[in-house]
Design a protein around this motif. Sequence first.
Motif, short mmCIF file in Angstrom:
data_model
loop_
_atom_site.label_atom_id
_atom_site.label_comp_id
_atom_site.label_asym_id
_atom_site.label_seq_id
_atom_site.Cartn_x
_atom_site.Cartn_y
_atom_site.Cartn_z
N GLY A 118 82.78 -8.49 18.99
CA GLY A 118 82.73 -9.94 18.94
C GLY A 118 82.13 -10.39 17.63
N ILE A 119 81.52 -11.56 17.61
CA ILE A 119 80.91 -12.06 16.38
C ILE A 119 79.54 -12.67 16.70
CG2 ILE A 119 83.07 -12.54 15.18
CD1 ILE A 119 82.82 -15.46 16.01
N TRP A 120 78.66 -12.66 15.69
CA TRP A 120 77.41 -13.41 15.75
C TRP A 120 77.62 -14.75 15.06
CZ3 TRP A 120 73.00 -12.56 18.37
CH2 TRP A 120 72.77 -11.27 18.89
N LEU A 121 76.96 -15.80 15.59
CA LEU A 121 77.17 -17.16 15.10
C LEU A 121 75.85 -17.90 15.02
CD1 LEU A 121 79.02 -19.69 14.57
CD2 LEU A 121 79.14 -19.96 17.07
N ARG A 122 75.63 -18.59 13.88
CA ARG A 122 74.47 -19.46 13.74
C ARG A 122 74.92 -20.80 13.19
NH1 ARG A 122 70.13 -18.00 9.32
NH2 ARG A 122 71.41 -19.41 8.08
N GLU A 134 80.34 -7.43 7.76
CA GLU A 134 79.36 -6.35 7.70
C GLU A 134 79.96 -5.10 7.05
OE1 GLU A 134 76.19 -4.75 10.94
OE2 GLU A 134 78.28 -4.27 11.39
N GLY A 135 79.09 -4.30 6.45
CA GLY A 135 79.52 -3.03 5.88
C GLY A 135 79.06 -1.87 6.72
N GLY A 136 79.25 -0.67 6.20
CA GLY A 136 78.81 0.52 6.93
C GLY A 136 79.72 1.71 6.80
N TYR A 182 78.98 -14.03 11.49
CA TYR A 182 78.72 -12.65 11.08
C TYR A 182 79.70 -11.75 11.82
CZ TYR A 182 75.92 -8.41 10.17
OH TYR A 182 75.48 -7.17 9.78
N VAL A 183 80.56 -11.09 11.07
CA VAL A 183 81.59 -10.22 11.66
C VAL A 183 81.08 -8.78 11.64
CG1 VAL A 183 83.97 -9.43 11.51
CG2 VAL A 183 83.38 -11.78 10.82
#
Length: 423
Positions: A118-122, A134-136, A182-183
Amino acid sequence: MANSSRILLTSSLLLSMQAAACSEPVAGSEGEPSTSSTGDPDDTTTAGETPTGTSGVTADTGPSEPTPSTSSGTSTTGEDVMPEPEVWDGEKLPWEEFGRWSWVPFPDSQCRDGSSTGIWLRYGKGPGLAIFFEGGGACFNALTCANNDASFDQTWWFGWDGMGLFDADSTDNPIHDWNIVYVPYCTGDVHAGNRTDVEVPGVEGLQQFVGYRNVTAFLDRIVPTFKAAPNVLVTGVSAGGFGAGIHYDRIARAFPDARVTLLDDSGPPLPSDVLAPCLQQQWGDLWGLEDALPVDCDDCFPSAGGGLVNLARYLGEKHPKQHLGLVSSTQDVTIRFFFGYGEDECMPKTINVPAGDFEAGLVDLRDNYVAEPAGVWSTYLVGGSGDHVWTVGPQFSNTYVQGVRFVDWFADLLAGEAGHVGP
């Protein structure tokens, strides 16, 4: 899990990966309540309808003309592409009070192991929307897949809240009061894959490289929620930097009336003498990377791989009224490690890309691929540094190159006034 560990390889981990690679064959916050009685983002500043924030920039010059979608829905890998909709009209994202991070699940999305994400949202009160990838790392052989997260734990605490471009309290941060999506990254394909049930030699189970499909689903809800935002920032770090660049064109077209800025942090699409065609071909074969690239970027699809650098030129030429930026260290150890899998025609890996070659590739990209049209692309190259990513830690405010502080260059990029800084 602290998300810094999802993106940055520590020195000891990187060294252990390098050692193993010698014998590894290449396999393939809480803010004020809304003044709206309905709580619908369209009735508040969060949707960009009537921005009241005092920071950020406004769209004072015309953006690129809206361009109809050219997605054909036909995959070069033989699979069906999730079609890009003619109109992004999905369900709006749920309202949450200003400054609070909330998790929005997408049950039909997938991580590499088949679990959902999913995604984070502010929500913020400012005039803009930032979409952060996001990376990784990445997954394309046994070693890289072992050090790349195949799932995403939505219960982890947002460890970067208050840091870098996520600092909502510091006016030093030009997007401190913007809305942020935030993906997360759990597909191992730089957010750009379109293949399911893929076998990777030496890796247990079938892999779902579906970052492109996930982003399509996310955008179908992000766009209608923030359709009136006058400013949109597309950004990401490392693998997310590559993802931001790959998805920039479709996001710019989805917000035709906005100033849509790109900031690629440490995901440089370098020329083929540094980012080897055979390695790009391997990524394409495993991930279906070609399906995420703009179909009208003819030079992005050479028959022998090696077209990613042409994406940078294409974006500048297609969006000449927008502003695109890249930040990288000239000796980035992490990216040199991953690009090293292309050394010696993708033979078993023994070395990183040499530091001198990597810096030369960055200079070549700056001088020969993004110099025209003038004023579209800007670069911030941190000379002599092997460090990795600049937007999410103390280096965001503490880095200087040629007397120019990175956060000030970033603010200039958003205003359309940045230039090339560095060697």
